[in-house]
Design a protein around this motif. Structure first.
Motif, PDB file in Angstrom:
ATOM      1  N   PHE A 167       0.837  -1.167   0.015  1.00  0.00           N
ATOM      2  CA  PHE A 167       0.062   0.037  -0.193  1.00  0.00           C
ATOM      3  C   PHE A 167       0.721   1.097  -0.094  1.00  0.00           C
ATOM      4  O   PHE A 167       1.994   1.348   0.585  1.00  0.00           O
ATOM      5  CB  PHE A 167      -1.070   0.092   1.200  1.00  0.00           C
ATOM      6  CG  PHE A 167      -2.149  -1.127   1.151  1.00  0.00           C
ATOM      7  CD1 PHE A 167      -3.163  -0.552   0.716  1.00  0.00           C
ATOM      8  CD2 PHE A 167      -1.887  -2.318   1.473  1.00  0.00           C
ATOM      9  CE1 PHE A 167      -4.394  -1.796   0.637  1.00  0.00           C
ATOM     10  CE2 PHE A 167      -2.676  -3.309   1.546  1.00  0.00           C
ATOM     11  CZ  PHE A 167      -3.962  -3.035   1.001  1.00  0.00           C
ATOM     12  N   LEU A 168       0.580   2.206  -0.843  1.00  0.00           N
ATOM     13  CA  LEU A 168       1.093   3.442  -0.825  1.00  0.00           C
ATOM     14  C   LEU A 168       0.852   4.292   0.345  1.00  0.00           C
ATOM     15  O   LEU A 168       1.723   5.227   1.053  1.00  0.00           O
ATOM     16  CB  LEU A 168       0.759   4.261  -2.046  1.00  0.00           C
ATOM     17  CG  LEU A 168       0.880   3.821  -3.297  1.00  0.00           C
ATOM     18  CD1 LEU A 168       0.387   4.679  -4.361  1.00  0.00           C
ATOM     19  CD2 LEU A 168       2.412   3.633  -3.508  1.00  0.00           C
ATOM     20  N   ASP A 169       0.120   4.151   1.302  1.00  0.00           N
ATOM     21  CA  ASP A 169      -0.475   4.840   2.305  1.00  0.00           C
ATOM     22  C   ASP A 169      -0.915   4.115   3.604  1.00  0.00           C
ATOM     23  O   ASP A 169      -1.932   3.039   3.315  1.00  0.00           O
ATOM     24  CB  ASP A 169      -1.634   6.057   2.285  1.00  0.00           C
ATOM     25  CG  ASP A 169      -1.782   6.668   3.549  1.00  0.00           C
ATOM     26  OD1 ASP A 169      -0.885   7.345   4.162  1.00  0.00           O
ATOM     27  OD2 ASP A 169      -3.087   6.882   3.822  1.00  0.00           O
ATOM     28  N   VAL A 170      -0.005   3.892   4.547  1.00  0.00           N
ATOM     29  CA  VAL A 170      -0.221   2.879   5.646  1.00  0.00           C
ATOM     30  C   VAL A 170      -0.466   3.916   6.905  1.00  0.00           C
ATOM     31  O   VAL A 170       0.633   4.612   7.143  1.00  0.00           O
ATOM     32  CB  VAL A 170       0.622   1.669   5.784  1.00  0.00           C
ATOM     33  CG1 VAL A 170       0.577   0.957   7.081  1.00  0.00           C
ATOM     34  CG2 VAL A 170       0.829   1.038   4.406  1.00  0.00           C
ATOM     35  N   ILE A 171      -1.671   3.564   7.721  1.00  0.00           N
ATOM     36  CA  ILE A 171      -1.705   4.237   9.038  1.00  0.00           C
ATOM     37  C   ILE A 171      -1.664   3.142  10.213  1.00  0.00           C
ATOM     38  O   ILE A 171      -2.546   2.339   9.958  1.00  0.00           O
ATOM     39  CB  ILE A 171      -3.010   5.205   9.001  1.00  0.00           C
ATOM     40  CG1 ILE A 171      -3.000   6.372   7.961  1.00  0.00           C
ATOM     41  CG2 ILE A 171      -3.198   5.709  10.348  1.00  0.00           C
ATOM     42  CD1 ILE A 171      -4.371   6.640   7.705  1.00  0.00           C
TER      43      ILE A 171
END
Length: 179
Positions: free
Chosen positions: A42-46
């Motif tokens: 994933f490009l954005d991981v929180i």
């Protein structure tokens, strides 16, 4: 995966495990590392956590971290924090203690999502983690503050499902499960 964030929920107390299970060795690596491995797609991981060590590990990998200062408010609060930080068109809510969950399952969730319906996993008719939320559900998710999790967001709305295998469905709750 384009414009879909992965939110890793890693704030639990591991009460039945007695210590922080996410830092426990499981088949050669820490339990949290299984979640981090899938996150690399994933490009954005929180990562939502209460633990400094998990924060450090996540930041080393370039993931965004939201510190949960009130984990006692339950998983709903962790979801609200993660979704509140999300700017993508959709997000996948994934608990951090399902080491057998396959990246292909997350990819299938992404492939069937339509921007309108929640996509949730199921095992033998039981709705379970993970769950993909389109942006239209973010306001509901940001209101959560209990230990019931994200299923309560669905309400009477229609949803899409992805089936989990028995192995994928297993989470780690007790030390006897990591032997």
């Amino acid at each position: 995966m384009n414009n879909i964030s992965l939110i890793i929920l890693a704030s639990g107390f591991s009460r039945r495990f007695v210590s922080n299970k996410l830092l426990y060795e499981f088949h050669g690596k820490k339990l949290i590392e299984y979640a981090f491995d899938k996150a690399s797609a994933f490009l954005d991981v929180i990562v939502v956590t209460q633990y400094e060590k998990i924060k450090e590990m996540a930041e080393t990998l370039g993931y965004r971290v939201i510190m949960n200062d009130h984990p006692e408010y339950g998983q709903g609060h962790s979801i609200a924090l993660g979704v509140g930080a999300c700017m993508s068109d959709a997000c996948i809510l994934m608990v951090a203690d399902m080491p057998y969950l396959k990246l292909d399952t997350l990819k299938e969730m992404v492939s069937i999502q339509d921007g309108k319906h929640i996509v949730i996993c199921e095992y033998n008719g039981i709705l379970c983690n993970p769950m993909l939320l389109p942006k239209r559900y973010y306001d509901r998710a940001k209101q959560l503050c209990n230990d019931k999790g994200a299923k309560q967001i669905i309400g009477d709305d229609l949803y899409l499902t992805v089936s989990l295998s028995h192995e994928e469905f297993m989470d780690i709750d007790e030390k006897t499960e990591v032997v």
